[in-house]
Design an enzyme around this catalytic site. Structure first.
Site, PDB file in Angstrom:
ATOM      1  N   ASP A  69     -36.132 -10.330  -7.059  1.00  0.00           N
ATOM      2  CA  ASP A  69     -36.946 -11.157  -6.208  1.00  0.00           C
ATOM      3  C   ASP A  69     -37.300 -10.138  -5.122  1.00  0.00           C
ATOM      4  O   ASP A  69     -36.912  -9.165  -4.624  1.00  0.00           O
ATOM      5  CB  ASP A  69     -36.035 -12.005  -5.649  1.00  0.00           C
ATOM      6  CG  ASP A  69     -36.965 -13.244  -5.078  1.00  0.00           C
ATOM      7  OD1 ASP A  69     -38.273 -13.535  -5.557  1.00  0.00           O
ATOM      8  OD2 ASP A  69     -36.573 -13.895  -4.201  1.00  0.00           O
ATOM      9  N   GLY A 150     -50.535 -10.516  -6.592  1.00  0.00           N
ATOM     10  CA  GLY A 150     -49.937 -11.174  -5.208  1.00  0.00           C
ATOM     11  C   GLY A 150     -50.544 -10.556  -4.054  1.00  0.00           C
ATOM     12  O   GLY A 150     -51.899 -10.544  -3.965  1.00  0.00           O
TER      13      GLY A 150
HETATM   14  P1  IMP Z   1     -41.432 -12.923  -6.763  1.00  0.00           P
HETATM   15  O1  IMP Z   1     -40.559 -11.717  -6.713  1.00  0.00           O
HETATM   16  O2  IMP Z   1     -42.065 -12.919  -8.170  1.00  0.00           O
HETATM   17  O3  IMP Z   1     -40.698 -14.102  -6.431  1.00  0.00           O
HETATM   18  O4  IMP Z   1     -42.596 -12.847  -5.720  1.00  0.00           O
HETATM   19  C1  IMP Z   1     -42.693 -13.347  -4.383  1.00  0.00           C
HETATM   20  C2  IMP Z   1     -44.115 -13.271  -3.999  1.00  0.00           C
HETATM   21  O5  IMP Z   1     -44.268 -11.996  -3.701  1.00  0.00           O
HETATM   22  C3  IMP Z   1     -44.908 -13.771  -4.907  1.00  0.00           C
HETATM   23  O6  IMP Z   1     -46.124 -14.328  -4.097  1.00  0.00           O
HETATM   24  C4  IMP Z   1     -45.549 -12.509  -5.559  1.00  0.00           C
HETATM   25  O7  IMP Z   1     -46.921 -12.716  -6.008  1.00  0.00           O
HETATM   26  C5  IMP Z   1     -45.238 -11.496  -4.520  1.00  0.00           C
HETATM   27  N1  IMP Z   1     -45.152 -10.111  -5.160  1.00  0.00           N
HETATM   28  C6  IMP Z   1     -44.222  -9.885  -5.596  1.00  0.00           C
HETATM   29  N2  IMP Z   1     -44.218  -8.510  -5.933  1.00  0.00           N
HETATM   30  C7  IMP Z   1     -45.535  -8.075  -5.434  1.00  0.00           C
HETATM   31  C8  IMP Z   1     -46.100  -6.850  -5.575  1.00  0.00           C
HETATM   32  O8  IMP Z   1     -45.659  -5.910  -6.152  1.00  0.00           O
HETATM   33  N3  IMP Z   1     -47.230  -6.716  -4.987  1.00  0.00           N
HETATM   34  C9  IMP Z   1     -47.653  -8.052  -4.280  1.00  0.00           C
HETATM   35  N4  IMP Z   1     -47.130  -8.893  -4.156  1.00  0.00           N
HETATM   36  C10 IMP Z   1     -46.022  -9.180  -4.773  1.00  0.00           C
END
Ligand code: IMP
Length: 192
Positions: A69, A150
């Site tokens: 996460d 993201g």
């Molecule tokens: P999760 O880890 O997939 O829950 O990501 C949480 C949030 O952070 C989401 O909005 C993802 O798009 C963003 N996010 C996760 N990893 C990255 C990254 O490497 N770069 C940019 N955004 C990220």
């Protein structure tokens, strides 16, 4: 070859992590094992969410696995959006809307320092382990670049001129939060 499930439906992340691994470990995504439903992540820390997802996979699907996460922690916003990064601008998890909201919150703010932080939970043979990776940088004033996903277009890692969305996958993996956390994970797996 050792197989392990990466408890993620995000094929961007799966690609990033596969790019970092040698041939001695095969990563299966949730799609690869036929699980297409989204995993719950409703804890209030990154570590809690990573563990929640990994525990689901081992308990319900029976695979050794790891889950991650990630949150973007902005200092001027007391660490927000942090664990709520995905849904910052609402339940649709729209990356552009999230970035627009963050850019609006940061308008006129001088301290633009921020960090991406990734927590990885590994459950292997019934034991739980946590790994962390941090990448410090700053929030740009506008979106730059088309790569990545993201918040990548508005994050510039410290010491670099490019945003994450202007960098190659391999370079982002080398210096980025998830890459660093995965590196810790790989070192650990290699010494088992
Ligand atoms: P999760 O880890 O997939 O829950 O990501 C949480 C949030 O952070 C989401 O909005 C993802 O798009 C963003 N996010 C996760 N990893 C990255 C990254 O490497 N770069 C940019 N955004 C990220």
């Amino acid at each position: 070859m050792q197989q392990i499930v990466f408890a993620s439906q995000n094929e961007n992340k799966v690609r990033e992590i596969r790019a970092q691994l040698g041939d001695n470990l095969q990563i299966l995504s949730l799609n690869d094992i036929g699980h297409t439903q989204e995993l719950a992540e409703d804890q209030n820390t990154l570590e809690g969410n990573a563990l929640q997802k990994a525990q689901f996979v081992i308990q319900k699907l029976g695979y050794n696995c790891f889950a991650d996460d990630t949150g973007l922690e902005v200092n001027a916003l007391n660490g927000a959006p942090g664990v709520y990064s995905a849904r910052y601008a609402g339940d649709t998890k729209d990356a552009n809307a999230n970035m627009d909201k963050l850019l609006a919150e940061m308008e006129g703010v001088l301290d633009r320092s921020a960090q991406f932080r990734t927590a990885i939970a590994l459950i292997i043979d019934g034991k739980e382990y946590l790994f962390e990776g941090v990448c410090e940088g700053e929030i740009l004033k506008e979106k730059r670049g088309e790569k990545g996903f993201g918040y990548d277009p508005i994050f510039k890692p410290r010491g670099y001129d490019l945003s994450f969305a202007e960098m190659d996958l391999a370079e982002k993996a080398r210096i980025g939060h998830r890459g660093k956390a995965v590196h810790q994970l790989i070192l650990f797996l290699n010494q088992l």
